[in-house]
Enzyme design. Structure first.
Site, PDB file in Angstrom:
ATOM      1  N   THR A 141      -4.134  -7.645  -8.761  1.00  9.65           N
ATOM      2  CA  THR A 141      -3.149  -7.159  -9.731  1.00  9.65           C
ATOM      3  C   THR A 141      -1.726  -7.465  -9.277  1.00  9.65           C
ATOM      4  O   THR A 141      -1.467  -7.540  -8.072  1.00  9.65           O
ATOM      5  CB  THR A 141      -3.301  -5.623  -9.866  1.00  9.65           C
ATOM      6  OG1 THR A 141      -2.167  -5.103 -10.552  1.00  9.65           O
ATOM      7  CG2 THR A 141      -3.366  -4.931  -8.514  1.00  9.65           C
ATOM      8  N   ASP A 142      -0.824  -7.567 -10.242  1.00 12.46           N
ATOM      9  CA  ASP A 142       0.598  -7.757  -9.891  1.00 12.46           C
ATOM     10  C   ASP A 142       1.184  -6.497  -9.251  1.00 12.46           C
ATOM     11  O   ASP A 142       2.275  -6.533  -8.675  1.00 12.46           O
ATOM     12  CB  ASP A 142       1.426  -8.159 -11.119  1.00 12.46           C
ATOM     13  CG  ASP A 142       1.376  -7.156 -12.275  1.00 12.46           C
ATOM     14  OD1 ASP A 142       0.691  -6.125 -12.160  1.00 12.46           O
ATOM     15  OD2 ASP A 142       2.035  -7.421 -13.303  1.00 12.46           O
ATOM     16  N   GLU A 143       0.456  -5.382  -9.339  1.00 12.32           N
ATOM     17  CA  GLU A 143       1.007  -4.125  -8.811  1.00 12.32           C
ATOM     18  C   GLU A 143       1.125  -4.130  -7.295  1.00 12.32           C
ATOM     19  O   GLU A 143       1.805  -3.268  -6.726  1.00 12.32           O
ATOM     20  CB  GLU A 143       0.157  -2.941  -9.279  1.00 12.32           C
ATOM     21  CG  GLU A 143       0.224  -2.798 -10.780  1.00 12.32           C
ATOM     22  CD  GLU A 143      -0.495  -1.568 -11.292  1.00 12.32           C
ATOM     23  OE1 GLU A 143      -0.482  -0.542 -10.612  1.00 12.32           O
ATOM     24  OE2 GLU A 143      -1.081  -1.661 -12.376  1.00 12.32           O
TER      25      GLU A 143
ATOM     26  N   TYR B 101      -3.764   3.316  -5.728  1.00  3.38           N
ATOM     27  CA  TYR B 101      -4.453   2.165  -6.336  1.00  3.38           C
ATOM     28  C   TYR B 101      -3.851   0.853  -5.846  1.00  3.38           C
ATOM     29  O   TYR B 101      -4.545   0.002  -5.278  1.00  3.38           O
ATOM     30  CB  TYR B 101      -4.389   2.243  -7.879  1.00  3.38           C
ATOM     31  CG  TYR B 101      -4.675   0.910  -8.529  1.00  3.38           C
ATOM     32  CD1 TYR B 101      -5.884   0.264  -8.313  1.00  3.38           C
ATOM     33  CD2 TYR B 101      -3.717   0.273  -9.327  1.00  3.38           C
ATOM     34  CE1 TYR B 101      -6.141  -0.982  -8.871  1.00  3.38           C
ATOM     35  CE2 TYR B 101      -3.974  -0.968  -9.890  1.00  3.38           C
ATOM     36  CZ  TYR B 101      -5.185  -1.592  -9.655  1.00  3.38           C
ATOM     37  OH  TYR B 101      -5.434  -2.825 -10.196  1.00  3.38           O
TER      38      TYR B 101
ATOM     39  N   LYS C  11      -5.310  -2.174  -3.337  1.00  2.00           N
ATOM     40  CA  LYS C  11      -5.464  -3.573  -3.782  1.00  2.00           C
ATOM     41  C   LYS C  11      -4.657  -4.495  -2.859  1.00  2.00           C
ATOM     42  O   LYS C  11      -5.112  -5.589  -2.525  1.00  2.00           O
ATOM     43  CB  LYS C  11      -5.015  -3.743  -5.239  1.00  2.00           C
ATOM     44  CG  LYS C  11      -5.962  -3.148  -6.267  1.00  2.00           C
ATOM     45  CD  LYS C  11      -7.373  -3.751  -6.242  1.00  2.00           C
ATOM     46  CE  LYS C  11      -7.457  -5.150  -6.823  1.00  2.00           C
ATOM     47  NZ  LYS C  11      -8.857  -5.632  -6.899  1.00  2.00           N
TER      48      LYS C  11
END
Ligand code: TYD
Length: 326
Positions: free
Chosen positions: A109-111, A136, A140
């Protein structure tokens, strides 16, 4: 995302697929209905269980690692499954891939890059430093770093993709877009966190599946690719599109307490994927994509209906807790 990818592989390639899924609250056998059983097999098990992962990896040409706990709100409430599935699960997959010399694509994810200020024009690139905000995105980011380390230290044939926010069919009703669509279908008002001015970049899940398959088949080993559309919208503006498409007044929503640590804006530069692998999103019109997604949820209440009340009950409890400060 995983079931959409499997459907895409079934429709566009001759490959056979073995799915390993724990069938947690977020999964459903019904997401795989209609797929040819001779080419697509479901094994129910835990990605952090080395025995089952090794036994499956022994027989495959490539691994696409989608398995993750993925919802920020849940990670704030109970981080434990995030550490187990996202970190230990990825470690388990990496060790199996290393043992058998298997090609791996890791979906992320870009997060992992954290957030950007509202109003800025900056975008994250493959070289941006990691700066995750939530349990989260922290787990990741940890998983991505493990993949990078295994790739460098053990010459693992790995690629990574980090995508922006995804929407489309078969998305769990805890996520922003399906939550609001299904609230409206049930006659409940949509819920916006805080002022609704947080910005997300939106990608249709079918374009994500195409990106992952493209990277798996033609990506350069050791590389990371960002997957995005450049279609950035404030949450409130996405909600207003949904309200318009569903014939509701544009103030038909409730503002609820903000998410703690709520990331302001995500935006990524996907030019590397576009220029080196010639991927472009086909669903580049968000309103058209939302319209077909709304139709899908209208037609598939049997898929999302059974879990909806429990999701809203859990949200209701957390939203009350936040607003009374306890
Ligand atoms: P979400 O779908 O949870 O994805 P992410 O946290 O990975 O971006 O949320 C998208 C955005 O919508 C995010 O800014 C939080 C916001 N949001 C709401 O305003 N209301 C909701 O009911 C939900 C679930 C999310």
């Amino acid at each position: 995302m995983g079931s959409n990818f499997v459907r895409h592989v079934m429709e566009t390639t001759p490959y056979r697929v073995t799915i390993l899924d724990k069938l947690t609250y977020a999964a459903s056998r019904a997401s795989l209905s209609g797929l040819e059983p001779e080419r697509c097999r479901l094994v129910v098990g835990d990605v952090a269980d080395a025995e089952v992962v090794h036994s499956l990896v022994a027989d495959v040409d490539a691994i696409v690692h989608f398995a993750a706990e993925s919802h920020n709100d849940n990670s704030l409430h109970e981080p434990d499954p995030f550490v187990r599935t996202n970190i230990l699960g990825t470690y388990t997959v990496l060790e199996a891939a290393r043992a058998y010399g298997t090609r791996l694509h890791h979906v992320s994810t870009d997060e992992v890059f954290g957030d950007l200020p509202l109003g800025s024009r900056a975008r994250f690139s493959e070289l941006s430093p990691f700066n995750p905000s939530s349990p989260y995105s922290g787990t990741k980011a940890g998983a991505d770093l493990l993949v990078r380390a295994w790739s460098r230290s053990f010459d693992l044939r790995a690629t990574i993709s980090n995508s922006c926010n995804i929407y489309g069919p078969f998305q769990h009703v805890e996520k922003f877009i399906p939550r609001q669509i299904t609230n409206i279908l049930r006659g409940t008002r949509p819920k916006v966190y805080g002022d609704g001015l947080n910005v997300r970049e939106w990608l249709h899940v079918e374009d994500h599946s195409r990106a992952v398959l493209t990277i798996l088949e033609r990506g350069t080993i050791g590389e990371t690719y960002l997957v995005g559309t450049g279609v950035e919208r404030e949450n409130i503006s996405v909600l207003r599109m949904i309200l318009k498409l569903m014939d509701r007044a544009d103030d038909y929503f409730d503002q609820v307490a903000d998410r703690p640590g709520h990331d302001a804006r995500y935006a990524i530069d996907s030019s590397k994927l576009r220029s080196t692998l010639q991927w472009t999103p086909q669903h580049d019109d968000l309103e058209a994509g939302l319209s077909s997604t709304i139709d899908w949820y209208r037609r598939n209440e049997s898929w999302w209906g059974p879990g909806k009340d429990a999701v809203e009950a859990a949200y209701g409890e957390r939203e009350n807790t936040r607003s009374d400060g306890s």
